[in-house]
Scaffold this motif. Structure first.
Motif: not given
Lengths: 227, 227
Positions: A130-131, A134, A137-138, A188
């Protein structure tokens, strides 16, 4: 990669941090000698060249004191060979922004891969995946900002952040396959996905990034020695 | 520190990383506005200026995008105000060596202080004190090399590593007193001990480094919110 070159690079072919330096040497067409290191039995040369961390890569330029740490090495190369394919932009604010994202990749994003490897159990791994997602996406947002419609973080050609992230592409593909999820995907991170395909075949990277068999073997060694 | 200055610094007076930027602004005689942040209730300005880490310091120069991360900020300041008191040397190898040791301080040495604070029990703390002392001896060797008989890491005047280490002097004194051991002492680190006394009274630092009462209060807040 001739012996007797002015530049020696101590490293292993599987290390993305070593690959990072190789990519910059290629971009700048600098001849160098690759001194292969055995990380299960470190050489005297490595231990004396980088006594603080005892890690690759280390760059030795002529008879000068050795330089460890990949980001420090590539900035050094960019300073001494500034006329051929500069990788950092010249504008101070853009330089700061490049350094910020390189620091994010090295201290936050990439360490998650190693954490994923070391974490036992499905639930634990899921939290790290999950991290990573994320983080990707950054990085997509950062790519959109830096590239500004052009093919690379560096604009029309490979720049600092293309090198810093690009050196990890072999590992990102390996991690995706081994853990059955996508770090970069159409939904994404569409722009970064295009970028990975583009940079994968770039001249400066293609003979440097190790193949999946090599990385798999190295992964097995890591699991054995550093579980 | 006038309002309406071209440079705004978001920070807290107790943060050595913020102090680091203040020292460089002082060395370069740059007027700036200090925007005091409340870390127990972060401002909208901080959250939007540094969305990735949500940490101080952040520098905002005129209407440009904000720059987080102290080492990145001071290198930015050194690039845009290169004519007044340059802090990094101009030689690429010396620059690399400065960056290596700054990175050592920020990723290895200083985090030990926070680890010491968070570790419960005498035995646990003792092991970390041992690491801090080993680190201080590495820094003594580095100081001897960089200063080469002169008063500062930077030679005749304060340079990059003087700033990077010097900003922590308030905290090193506090940690010494609070934990009853010496980080810098006559027997192990004679040159650095002299240096701490010398730099402590330097113009650029003396109104910046917080006093022991301020740090003690901040330490109590840390123990309450981040035990």
């Amino acid at each position: 990669m001739g012996k007797g070159s002015e530049i020696k690079l101590i490293g292993t072919a599987e290390s993305p941090y070593v690959n990072r330096v190789q990519i910059v040497l290629n971009l700048k067409s600098i001849d160098y000698e690759f001194v292969e290191e055995n990380l299960t039995c470190k050489s005297e040369l490595l231990l004396t060249s980088n006594p603080v961390y005892k890690k690759v890569p280390v760059l030795i330029h002529a008879n000068k004191p050795p330089i460890p740490e990949s980001l420090i090495i590539i900035e050094y190369l960019d300073e001494i060979y500034s006329d051929v394919h500069p990788i950092l932009p010249s504008d101070p604010l853009a330089r700061a922004d490049n350094r910020f994202w390189a620091n994010y990749m090295d201290t936050k994003f990439f360490p998650l891969f190693e954490e994923l490897r070391k974490t036992p159990g499905k639930e634990g791994k899921k939290a790290i995946v999950k991290q990573i997602i994320e983080g990707s996406q950054l990085l997509e947002e950062a790519f959109v900002k830096f590239s500004n419609g052009k093919p690379y973080f560096g604009g029309d050609d490979v720049g600092y952040l293309d090198v810093v992230l690009g050196c990890f592409l072999g590992w990102t593909k390996f991690v995706e396959k081994h853990n059955e999820f996508k770090i970069f995907d159409e939904a994404r991170t569409p722009k970064l996905l295009e970028w990975t395909n583009r940079i994968w075949s770039h001249e400066a990277l293609k003979d440097v990034i190790p193949g999946s068999e090599t990385l798999k073997n190295f992964y097995m060694i890591l699991m054995k020695y550093k579980p």
